[in-house]
Design an enzyme around this catalytic site. Structure first.
Site, short mmCIF file in Angstrom:
data_model
loop_
_atom_site.label_atom_id
_atom_site.label_comp_id
_atom_site.label_asym_id
_atom_site.label_seq_id
_atom_site.Cartn_x
_atom_site.Cartn_y
_atom_site.Cartn_z
N ARG A 1 1.67 -3.55 1.09
CA ARG A 1 1.95 -2.14 1.33
C ARG A 1 0.77 -1.30 0.88
NH1 ARG A 1 3.20 0.99 -2.68
NH2 ARG A 1 3.95 3.05 -2.15
N ASP B 1 3.53 0.66 -7.30
CA ASP B 1 3.10 -0.62 -7.88
C ASP B 1 3.53 -0.70 -9.34
OD1 ASP B 1 1.89 -1.70 -5.59
OD2 ASP B 1 0.14 -0.42 -5.90
N ASP C 1 -1.18 -5.12 -6.47
CA ASP C 1 -0.27 -4.69 -5.39
C ASP C 1 0.95 -5.61 -5.34
OD1 ASP C 1 -1.73 -2.50 -4.40
OD2 ASP C 1 -3.11 -3.85 -3.35
N1 LIG Z 1 8.38 10.14 0.25
C1 LIG Z 1 7.62 9.70 -0.73
N2 LIG Z 1 7.98 9.91 -1.99
C2 LIG Z 1 7.18 9.45 -2.98
C3 LIG Z 1 6.00 8.76 -2.70
C4 LIG Z 1 5.65 8.54 -1.34
O1 LIG Z 1 4.64 7.92 -1.00
N3 LIG Z 1 6.50 9.03 -0.39
N4 LIG Z 1 5.23 8.31 -3.75
C5 LIG Z 1 4.45 7.17 -3.70
O2 LIG Z 1 3.73 6.87 -4.58
C6 LIG Z 1 5.34 9.00 -5.03
C7 LIG Z 1 4.52 10.27 -4.95
N5 LIG Z 1 3.16 9.95 -4.71
C8 LIG Z 1 2.29 10.73 -4.04
C9 LIG Z 1 0.95 10.50 -4.19
C10 LIG Z 1 0.05 11.30 -3.54
C11 LIG Z 1 0.48 12.33 -2.71
C12 LIG Z 1 -0.45 13.23 -1.98
O3 LIG Z 1 -0.06 13.90 -1.04
N6 LIG Z 1 -1.63 13.32 -2.35
C13 LIG Z 1 -2.50 14.27 -1.73
C14 LIG Z 1 -3.27 14.94 -2.79
C15 LIG Z 1 -2.36 15.75 -3.64
C16 LIG Z 1 -2.94 16.08 -5.00
O4 LIG Z 1 -3.63 15.24 -5.61
O5 LIG Z 1 -2.64 17.17 -5.46
C17 LIG Z 1 -3.39 13.59 -0.75
O6 LIG Z 1 -3.55 12.36 -0.88
O7 LIG Z 1 -3.90 14.27 0.13
C18 LIG Z 1 1.81 12.54 -2.54
C19 LIG Z 1 2.72 11.74 -3.21
C20 LIG Z 1 6.78 9.26 -5.35
N7 LIG Z 1 7.53 9.74 -4.25
N1 LIG Z 2 1.00 -2.28 -12.37
C1 LIG Z 2 0.04 -1.38 -12.58
N2 LIG Z 2 -0.29 -1.01 -13.86
C2 LIG Z 2 -1.25 -0.11 -14.09
N3 LIG Z 2 -1.98 0.51 -13.12
C3 LIG Z 2 -1.72 0.20 -11.85
C4 LIG Z 2 -0.70 -0.76 -11.51
N4 LIG Z 2 -0.65 -0.85 -10.17
C5 LIG Z 2 -1.58 -0.01 -9.69
N5 LIG Z 2 -2.24 0.62 -10.70
C6 LIG Z 2 -3.35 1.60 -10.56
O1 LIG Z 2 -2.99 2.60 -9.62
C7 LIG Z 2 -4.14 3.00 -8.86
C8 LIG Z 2 -3.80 3.07 -7.39
O2 LIG Z 2 -3.50 1.77 -6.87
P1 LIG Z 2 -3.40 1.54 -5.30
O3 LIG Z 2 -4.63 2.08 -4.64
O4 LIG Z 2 -3.04 0.13 -5.03
O5 LIG Z 2 -2.20 2.53 -4.98
P2 LIG Z 2 -1.08 2.51 -3.86
O6 LIG Z 2 -0.34 1.23 -3.85
O7 LIG Z 2 -1.71 2.93 -2.59
O8 LIG Z 2 -0.17 3.72 -4.39
P3 LIG Z 2 1.41 3.88 -4.61
O9 LIG Z 2 1.93 2.65 -5.29
O10 LIG Z 2 1.52 5.13 -5.44
O11 LIG Z 2 2.01 4.12 -3.32
C9 LIG Z 2 -5.23 1.99 -9.16
O12 LIG Z 2 -6.18 2.63 -9.93
C10 LIG Z 2 -4.54 0.90 -9.95
O13 LIG Z 2 -5.38 0.37 -10.94
#
Ligand SMILES: Nc1nc2c(c(=O)[nH]1)N(C=O)[C@@H](CNc1ccc(C(=O)N[C@@H](CCC(=O)O)C(=O)O)cc1)CN2
Ligand SMILES: Nc1ncnc2c1ncn2[C@@H]1O[C@H](COP(=O)(O)OP(=O)(O)OP(=O)(O)O)[C@@H](O)[C@H]1O
Length: 193
Positions: free
Chosen positions: A135, A144, A175
């Site tokens: 994912r 994660d 991941d």
């Molecule tokens: N529906 C939904 N809820 C969720 C997630 C998700 O992916 N989808 N998340 C999954 O982890 C968490 C929230 N994580 C998020 C991480 C980044 C951004 C985002 O829009 N980032 C902007 C920058 C915003 C900023 O930094 O202020 C971007 O990437 O443009 C949103 C949610 C928890 N809830």
């Molecule tokens: N189990 C964990 N413990 C600590 N840090 C973590 C862990 N998993 C991921 N991270 C940290 O989170 C940051 C983002 O990881 P990654 O790019 O894989 O995010 P993502 O899977 O796309 O995001 P999300 O899980 O929020 O949807 C990385 O810097 C990573 O080191």
């Protein structure tokens, strides 16, 4: 017509950029969301009631909140972003949600907090998924970290529009793969790497 997808050497940033554009142009999202919910209802119906973590859709993501009302035998929890953690609260009606971090509809802090170990099934949002169950999230690691802390028997289901399922998502050791992906076409059982 979408431009071609990132090549085999592309990293997560390239895939995020491409998948964000894909999410902005999903084919018939309402009909696909409806089929995803119906696939989920079929899947949930073959199991006893459980504690299920779901999510409020960000723009472009499948909409699942209706299930809270239509599947009341399950205990539904939703995440609230606190620092770099997700805290899960029980909700009974989507109307209880309030706009929180990143503009996501979240449970207010005074609703019952549910420990991660109590959650049996995580419905996971993502920008994209592959058949192995890998994912790609929004790059903050929230899911994660949460899934690493979940109990060993917890099931992980990625929720995806068809366009979000791609041949191969780049992955890192942290991941956590999905067990299944539910899309509008049905359930994929993942061959976790
Ligand atoms: N529906 C939904 N809820 C969720 C997630 C998700 O992916 N989808 N998340 C999954 O982890 C968490 C929230 N994580 C998020 C991480 C980044 C951004 C985002 O829009 N980032 C902007 C920058 C915003 C900023 O930094 O202020 C971007 O990437 O443009 C949103 C949610 C928890 N809830
Ligand atoms: N189990 C964990 N413990 C600590 N840090 C973590 C862990 N998993 C991921 N991270 C940290 O989170 C940051 C983002 O990881 P990654 O790019 O894989 O995010 P993502 O899977 O796309 O995001 P999300 O899980 O929020 O949807 C990385 O810097 C990573 O080191």
């Amino acid at each position: 017509m979408q431009e071609t997808s990132p090549g085999p050497k592309a990293g997560k940033a390239d895939w995020r950029r491409w998948l964000r554009r894909i999410l902005a142009s999903i084919d018939d999202p309402d009909a696909q969301s409806c089929r995803i919910r119906s696939q989920l209802v079929d899947h949930l119906g073959s199991h006893p009631p459980r504690c299920i973590a779901t999510f409020s859709a960000l723009p472009g993501e499948p909409a699942l909140l209706d299930l809270i009302g239509t599947q009341p035998d399950h205990r539904w929890v939703l995440p609230r972003v606190i620092g770099d953690e997700l805290l899960f609260h029980q909700i009974d009606h989507p109307e209880q949600l309030q706009t929180g971090a990143f503009g996501i509809a979240e449970p207010p802090a005074d609703l019952p907090l549910v420990a991660i170990e109590e959650i049996d099934l995580f419905l996971c949002p993502g920008l994209g998924f592959d058949q192995r169950g890998m994912r790609l999230g929004r790059g903050k690691g929230f899911y994660d970290r949460t899934l690493t802390a979940a109990k060993a028997t917890a099931q992980r289901i990625g929720i995806a529009y068809l366009e979000q399922i791609v041949p191969r998502i780049p992955c890192d050791p942290h991941d956590v793969p999905m067990d299944r992906i539910i899309s509008s076409n049905g359930v994929i059982t993942c061959e976790n790497p």
